[in-house]
Design a protein around this motif. Structure first.
Motif, PDB file in Angstrom:
ATOM      1  N   GLU A  84      55.408  29.648  39.182  1.00  0.00           N
ATOM      2  CA  GLU A  84      56.098  30.933  39.237  1.00  0.00           C
ATOM      3  C   GLU A  84      55.233  32.165  39.001  1.00  0.00           C
ATOM      4  OE1 GLU A  84      60.432  29.383  37.492  1.00  0.00           O
ATOM      5  OE2 GLU A  84      59.145  30.702  36.305  1.00  0.00           O
ATOM      6  N   VAL A  85      54.524  32.215  37.888  1.00  0.00           N
ATOM      7  CA  VAL A  85      53.953  33.487  37.442  1.00  0.00           C
ATOM      8  C   VAL A  85      52.984  34.073  38.472  1.00  0.00           C
ATOM      9  CG1 VAL A  85      54.268  33.020  34.997  1.00  0.00           C
ATOM     10  CG2 VAL A  85      52.138  32.350  36.089  1.00  0.00           C
ATOM     11  N   PRO A  86      53.145  35.364  38.763  1.00  0.00           N
ATOM     12  CA  PRO A  86      52.255  36.020  39.724  1.00  0.00           C
ATOM     13  C   PRO A  86      51.088  36.707  39.036  1.00  0.00           C
ATOM     14  CG  PRO A  86      54.073  37.472  39.234  1.00  0.00           C
ATOM     15  CD  PRO A  86      54.291  36.227  38.391  1.00  0.00           C
ATOM     16  N   VAL A  87      50.070  36.990  39.812  1.00  0.00           N
ATOM     17  CA  VAL A  87      48.981  37.829  39.335  1.00  0.00           C
ATOM     18  C   VAL A  87      49.502  39.261  39.220  1.00  0.00           C
ATOM     19  CG1 VAL A  87      48.044  38.490  41.595  1.00  0.00           C
ATOM     20  CG2 VAL A  87      46.502  38.194  39.670  1.00  0.00           C
ATOM     21  N   LYS A  88      49.016  40.006  38.242  1.00  0.00           N
ATOM     22  CA  LYS A  88      49.503  41.369  38.048  1.00  0.00           C
ATOM     23  C   LYS A  88      48.927  42.319  39.101  1.00  0.00           C
ATOM     24  CE  LYS A  88      50.347  43.206  34.119  1.00  0.00           C
ATOM     25  NZ  LYS A  88      50.239  43.806  32.776  1.00  0.00           N
ATOM     26  N   LEU A  95      38.931  42.458  39.970  1.00  0.00           N
ATOM     27  CA  LEU A  95      37.996  41.332  39.898  1.00  0.00           C
ATOM     28  C   LEU A  95      36.996  41.381  41.044  1.00  0.00           C
ATOM     29  CD1 LEU A  95      40.453  38.433  38.936  1.00  0.00           C
ATOM     30  CD2 LEU A  95      38.951  39.753  37.423  1.00  0.00           C
ATOM     31  N   GLU A  96      37.459  41.759  42.207  1.00  0.00           N
ATOM     32  CA  GLU A  96      36.568  41.852  43.370  1.00  0.00           C
ATOM     33  C   GLU A  96      35.537  42.958  43.167  1.00  0.00           C
ATOM     34  OE1 GLU A  96      34.885  40.495  46.645  1.00  0.00           O
ATOM     35  OE2 GLU A  96      36.664  39.571  45.753  1.00  0.00           O
ATOM     36  N   MET A  97      35.978  44.079  42.618  1.00  0.00           N
ATOM     37  CA  MET A  97      35.064  45.184  42.347  1.00  0.00           C
ATOM     38  C   MET A  97      33.993  44.762  41.347  1.00  0.00           C
ATOM     39  SD  MET A  97      35.826  48.813  40.394  1.00  0.00           S
ATOM     40  CE  MET A  97      36.147  47.956  38.854  1.00  0.00           C
ATOM     41  N   LEU A  98      34.404  44.141  40.248  1.00  0.00           N
ATOM     42  CA  LEU A  98      33.441  43.721  39.233  1.00  0.00           C
ATOM     43  C   LEU A  98      32.483  42.676  39.784  1.00  0.00           C
ATOM     44  CD1 LEU A  98      35.783  43.482  36.113  1.00  0.00           C
ATOM     45  CD2 LEU A  98      34.177  45.315  36.670  1.00  0.00           C
ATOM     46  N   ALA A 110      45.069  32.612  24.497  1.00  0.00           N
ATOM     47  CA  ALA A 110      45.786  31.776  23.532  1.00  0.00           C
ATOM     48  C   ALA A 110      46.516  30.622  24.211  1.00  0.00           C
ATOM     49  CB  ALA A 110      46.780  32.625  22.745  1.00  0.00           C
ATOM     50  N   THR A 111      46.613  30.682  25.517  1.00  0.00           N
ATOM     51  CA  THR A 111      47.304  29.623  26.263  1.00  0.00           C
ATOM     52  C   THR A 111      46.379  28.432  26.460  1.00  0.00           C
ATOM     53  OG1 THR A 111      48.650  31.281  27.384  1.00  0.00           O
ATOM     54  CG2 THR A 111      48.509  29.125  28.431  1.00  0.00           C
ATOM     55  N   ASP A 112      46.949  27.230  26.422  1.00  0.00           N
ATOM     56  CA  ASP A 112      46.129  26.024  26.507  1.00  0.00           C
ATOM     57  C   ASP A 112      45.554  25.821  27.906  1.00  0.00           C
ATOM     58  OD1 ASP A 112      46.370  25.469  23.852  1.00  0.00           O
ATOM     59  OD2 ASP A 112      47.814  23.847  24.076  1.00  0.00           O
ATOM     60  N   ARG A 113      44.423  25.117  27.939  1.00  0.00           N
ATOM     61  CA  ARG A 113      43.572  25.035  29.125  1.00  0.00           C
ATOM     62  C   ARG A 113      44.300  24.548  30.377  1.00  0.00           C
ATOM     63  NH1 ARG A 113      38.366  25.102  30.463  1.00  0.00           N
ATOM     64  NH2 ARG A 113      37.809  25.541  28.298  1.00  0.00           N
ATOM     65  N   HIS A 114      45.091  23.501  30.278  1.00  0.00           N
ATOM     66  CA  HIS A 114      45.685  22.948  31.509  1.00  0.00           C
ATOM     67  C   HIS A 114      46.623  23.948  32.169  1.00  0.00           C
ATOM     68  CE1 HIS A 114      48.913  22.055  28.656  1.00  0.00           C
ATOM     69  NE2 HIS A 114      49.716  21.772  29.649  1.00  0.00           N
ATOM     70  N   LEU A 115      47.285  24.781  31.363  1.00  0.00           N
ATOM     71  CA  LEU A 115      48.164  25.803  31.928  1.00  0.00           C
ATOM     72  C   LEU A 115      47.356  26.938  32.550  1.00  0.00           C
ATOM     73  CD1 LEU A 115      50.772  25.995  29.019  1.00  0.00           C
ATOM     74  CD2 LEU A 115      50.960  24.694  31.154  1.00  0.00           C
ATOM     75  N   VAL A 116      46.257  27.303  31.890  1.00  0.00           N
ATOM     76  CA  VAL A 116      45.374  28.359  32.396  1.00  0.00           C
ATOM     77  C   VAL A 116      44.789  27.949  33.743  1.00  0.00           C
ATOM     78  CG1 VAL A 116      43.289  29.700  31.947  1.00  0.00           C
ATOM     79  CG2 VAL A 116      44.787  29.065  30.048  1.00  0.00           C
ATOM     80  N   GLU A 117      44.231  26.762  33.790  1.00  0.00           N
ATOM     81  CA  GLU A 117      43.585  26.309  35.021  1.00  0.00           C
ATOM     82  C   GLU A 117      44.586  26.197  36.164  1.00  0.00           C
ATOM     83  OE1 GLU A 117      41.637  22.708  33.823  1.00  0.00           O
ATOM     84  OE2 GLU A 117      39.864  23.786  33.062  1.00  0.00           O
ATOM     85  N   ALA A 118      45.781  25.691  35.861  1.00  0.00           N
ATOM     86  CA  ALA A 118      46.805  25.552  36.906  1.00  0.00           C
ATOM     87  C   ALA A 118      47.200  26.908  37.464  1.00  0.00           C
ATOM     88  CB  ALA A 118      48.029  24.833  36.341  1.00  0.00           C
ATOM     89  N   ALA A 119      47.442  27.875  36.580  1.00  0.00           N
ATOM     90  CA  ALA A 119      47.917  29.183  37.030  1.00  0.00           C
ATOM     91  C   ALA A 119      46.840  29.966  37.765  1.00  0.00           C
ATOM     92  CB  ALA A 119      48.431  29.986  35.835  1.00  0.00           C
ATOM     93  N   GLY A 124      44.755  32.003  42.962  1.00  0.00           N
ATOM     94  CA  GLY A 124      43.522  32.239  43.713  1.00  0.00           C
ATOM     95  C   GLY A 124      42.458  33.061  43.029  1.00  0.00           C
ATOM     96  N   ILE A 125      42.488  33.149  41.682  1.00  0.00           N
ATOM     97  CA  ILE A 125      41.475  33.970  41.017  1.00  0.00           C
ATOM     98  C   ILE A 125      40.545  33.177  40.099  1.00  0.00           C
ATOM     99  CG2 ILE A 125      42.841  36.082  41.176  1.00  0.00           C
ATOM    100  CD1 ILE A 125      43.577  35.756  38.228  1.00  0.00           C
ATOM    101  N   MET A 126      40.698  31.862  40.058  1.00  0.00           N
ATOM    102  CA  MET A 126      39.801  31.050  39.229  1.00  0.00           C
ATOM    103  C   MET A 126      38.339  31.242  39.629  1.00  0.00           C
ATOM    104  SD  MET A 126      39.486  28.809  36.770  1.00  0.00           S
ATOM    105  CE  MET A 126      40.792  27.624  36.521  1.00  0.00           C
ATOM    106  N   LYS A 127      38.089  31.472  40.889  1.00  0.00           N
ATOM    107  CA  LYS A 127      36.720  31.578  41.402  1.00  0.00           C
ATOM    108  C   LYS A 127      35.925  32.707  40.767  1.00  0.00           C
ATOM    109  CE  LYS A 127      38.225  34.472  45.292  1.00  0.00           C
ATOM    110  NZ  LYS A 127      38.356  34.578  46.757  1.00  0.00           N
ATOM    111  N   TYR A 128      36.583  33.679  40.176  1.00  0.00           N
ATOM    112  CA  TYR A 128      35.876  34.822  39.597  1.00  0.00           C
ATOM    113  C   TYR A 128      35.317  34.525  38.195  1.00  0.00           C
ATOM    114  CZ  TYR A 128      37.996  37.649  43.307  1.00  0.00           C
ATOM    115  OH  TYR A 128      38.372  38.165  44.520  1.00  0.00           O
TER     116      TYR A 128
END
Length: 216
Positions: A84-88, A95-98, A110-119, A124-128
Motif C-alpha cells: 500500500e504505502v506510497p512514496v511521498k 533522490l535523483e538530484m542528490l 525505526a522500522t524493521d529491515r524486512h518491511l523497509v526492504e519490501a517497501a 522503486g527507490i531502493m537503488k539509491y
C-alpha cells in the motif's frame, strides 16, 4: 554548507506510511479485547515499540515477550509496507538530484529491515541507498544518536557534510543536539509540532522536490 552524504529516515520522510503506526497501541490492545484507558494513553504517549511492549508486560496487559509483541505489531502493518504505502511527493526527484551530484545515501529507520526492504523495493527507490540501518539492529531508538552515528561511521564523511532528513520531533531533537546538518520534512502526522521543528532544522521543506542543491 556542502553535502557529501545523506541519512534518510523512512516513515514520514521517504514514504507516506505514518498512518500505519498512529494509534498502534490502542489498536493492538483492542485487537486483544483489552480496554485502552486514559491512564494508558497518557503514560505511553511518546513510547516507541520496545518501550510500549515492556509497559504492556509490566502492567499485566499481555503475557508475551517484547520481541513477540514487536513481531505481532510488525505482522499487523506488513500488508501496508508490502502492498500500500506510497512514496511521498518530491522524494524521487530529490533522490535523483542528490544521486546526480554524487551524494551517497543510506536509510536510518525505526522500522524493521524486512518491511523497509519490501517497501523501498516496491516503490522503486531502493537503488539509491547503499545501506539500511535499523534501530533494532543498532540496539537503540532515535532518542539517542546511535543509529545516526553508525550511519556516519559507515559513510566515513565529515559530520558537517552529512545531512540527516527527518520528519518527527523526537529524532529531530536528537539530530540537532548531535550536531548534524538537518533537513526537516513536513508530514501531516507531525505538523502539530511544526513550530518546534522549524527552529531546529537547517532547512524545513513541505516537499523534497523544492530542495535546491545549491542550498546544501
Amino acid at each position: 554548507m556542502s553535502i557529501k552524504a545523506a541519512i534518510f529516515d523512512m516513515d514520514g520522510t521517504l514514504l507516506d506510511s505514518m498512518y500505519l503506526w498512529i494509534d498502534i497501541g490502542p489498536r493492538y490492545l483492542e485487537s486483544k479485547g483489552i480496554e485502552y484507558t486514559e491512564d494508558i494513553k497518557r503514560e505511553t504517549k511518546l513510547m516507541l515499540l520496545p518501550e510500549l511492549g515492556q509497559y504492556f508486560i509490566d502492567h499485566g496487559l499481555i503475557d508475551i515477550s517484547v520481541d513477540e509483541f514487536i513481531e505481532e505489531v510488525n505482522a499487523s502493518v506488513e500488508h501496508g509496507y508490502y502492498h500500500e504505502v506510497p512514496v511521498k511527493p518530491g522524494v524521487v526527484e530529490c533522490l535523483e538530484m542528490l544521486s546526480s551530484h554524487g551524494v551517497r545515501m543510506v536509510v536510518a529507520t525505526a522500522t524493521d529491515r524486512h518491511l523497509v526492504e519490501a517497501a523501498l523495493t516496491r516503490v522503486g527507490i531502493m537503488k539509491y541507498f547503499e545501506k539500511i540501518f535499523t534501530c533494532t539492529e543498532v540496539g537503540a531508538d532515535k532518542k539517542v544518536p546511535v543509529i545516526f552515528d553508525a550511519a556516519l561511521a559507515y559513510l566515513g564523511t565529515d559530520k558537517s557534510e552529512t545531512y540527516v532528513f527527518e520528519d518527527t520531533l523526537t529524532p529531530i531533537k536528537t539530530v540537532n543536539a548531535a550536531g548534524y546538518p538537518l533537513i526537516a520534512i513536513c508530514d501531516k502526522w507531525s505538523s502539530k509540532h511544526k513550530d518546534e521543528i522549524i527552529p531546529l532544522a537547517d532547512i524545513y521543506t513541505e516537499n523534497l522536490a523544492e530542495l535546491d542543491f545549491e542550498q546544501l
